[in-house]
Write a protein that holds these residues in place. Structure first.
Motif, PDB file in Angstrom:
ATOM      1  N   CYS A  30     -24.412  11.390  22.414  1.00  0.00           N
ATOM      2  CA  CYS A  30     -23.129  12.023  22.455  1.00  0.00           C
ATOM      3  C   CYS A  30     -22.297  11.543  21.128  1.00  0.00           C
ATOM      4  O   CYS A  30     -21.224  11.093  21.090  1.00  0.00           O
ATOM      5  N   ARG A  31     -22.968  11.709  20.062  1.00  0.00           N
ATOM      6  CA  ARG A  31     -22.355  11.731  18.725  1.00  0.00           C
ATOM      7  C   ARG A  31     -21.214  12.716  18.393  1.00  0.00           C
ATOM      8  O   ARG A  31     -21.497  13.623  18.939  1.00  0.00           O
ATOM      9  N   PRO A  32     -20.385  12.395  17.413  1.00  0.00           N
ATOM     10  CA  PRO A  32     -19.485  13.205  17.078  1.00  0.00           C
ATOM     11  C   PRO A  32     -20.141  14.602  16.355  1.00  0.00           C
ATOM     12  O   PRO A  32     -21.134  14.645  15.870  1.00  0.00           O
ATOM     13  N   LEU A  33     -19.728  15.731  16.790  1.00  0.00           N
ATOM     14  CA  LEU A  33     -20.410  17.243  16.271  1.00  0.00           C
ATOM     15  C   LEU A  33     -19.993  17.264  14.703  1.00  0.00           C
ATOM     16  O   LEU A  33     -19.150  16.726  14.221  1.00  0.00           O
ATOM     17  N   THR A  34     -20.902  17.610  14.010  1.00  0.00           N
ATOM     18  CA  THR A  34     -20.708  18.103  12.764  1.00  0.00           C
ATOM     19  C   THR A  34     -20.538  19.532  12.441  1.00  0.00           C
ATOM     20  O   THR A  34     -20.868  20.207  13.468  1.00  0.00           O
ATOM     21  N   ALA A  35     -20.028  19.832  11.321  1.00  0.00           N
ATOM     22  CA  ALA A  35     -19.766  21.451  11.017  1.00  0.00           C
ATOM     23  C   ALA A  35     -20.976  22.031  11.247  1.00  0.00           C
ATOM     24  O   ALA A  35     -20.947  23.296  11.748  1.00  0.00           O
ATOM     25  N   GLY A  36     -22.099  21.544  10.706  1.00  0.00           N
ATOM     26  CA  GLY A  36     -23.280  22.472  10.856  1.00  0.00           C
ATOM     27  C   GLY A  36     -23.839  22.727  12.288  1.00  0.00           C
ATOM     28  O   GLY A  36     -24.406  23.626  12.495  1.00  0.00           O
ATOM     29  N   GLN A  37     -23.647  21.575  13.056  1.00  0.00           N
ATOM     30  CA  GLN A  37     -24.046  21.748  14.424  1.00  0.00           C
ATOM     31  C   GLN A  37     -23.097  23.098  15.100  1.00  0.00           C
ATOM     32  O   GLN A  37     -23.480  23.577  15.914  1.00  0.00           O
ATOM     33  N   ILE A  38     -21.809  23.065  14.626  1.00  0.00           N
ATOM     34  CA  ILE A  38     -20.881  23.816  15.530  1.00  0.00           C
ATOM     35  C   ILE A  38     -21.290  25.293  14.924  1.00  0.00           C
ATOM     36  O   ILE A  38     -21.607  26.194  15.612  1.00  0.00           O
ATOM     37  N   ARG A  39     -21.646  25.394  13.427  1.00  0.00           N
ATOM     38  CA  ARG A  39     -22.141  26.893  12.948  1.00  0.00           C
ATOM     39  C   ARG A  39     -23.510  27.460  13.603  1.00  0.00           C
ATOM     40  O   ARG A  39     -23.632  28.485  13.828  1.00  0.00           O
TER      41      ARG A  39
END
Length: 100
Positions: A30-39
């Motif tokens: 449950c780590r914070p999302l990164t911009a790459g993960q969202i993309r």
């Protein structure tokens, strides 16, 4: 009979919204999302699903805003550290009884 029917008419009580684990524990998964993960997020296609172009455009917009927010947070944190150091330095120079 009325009592039985009245049981089905009542709306169930809703629990108040709480973050997972009451917000005090974050596991490895449950780590914070990164911009790459969202993309890079992919969705299953369904017969009557959402327009993939709109979904990806929105994900890229969210990713860009997340990247900007994290950059601003890092800059603010650096500035905060710099200001605290300057304050400590000033306090140590102008504290009564301090030697120069």
């Amino acid at each position: 009979m009325r009592n039985v029917l009245s049981l089905f008419r009542r709306a169930p009580r809703r629990q108040p919204h709480r973050p997972p684990n009451a917000g005090w524990y974050r596991s490895e998964s449950c780590r914070p999302l990164t911009a790459g993960q969202i993309r890079e997020q992919q969705f299953h296609q369904v017969r009557r699903g959402l327009d993939p172009v709109e979904v990806h455009a929105f994900l890229h917009r969210v990713a860009a805003e997340l990247a900007n927010a994290r950059r601003d947070l890092a800059l603010t944190t650096e500035e905060n550290v710099r200001i605290k150091r300057a304050l400590r330095s000033w306090q140590s120079r102008f504290t009564p009884g301090a030697r120069r």
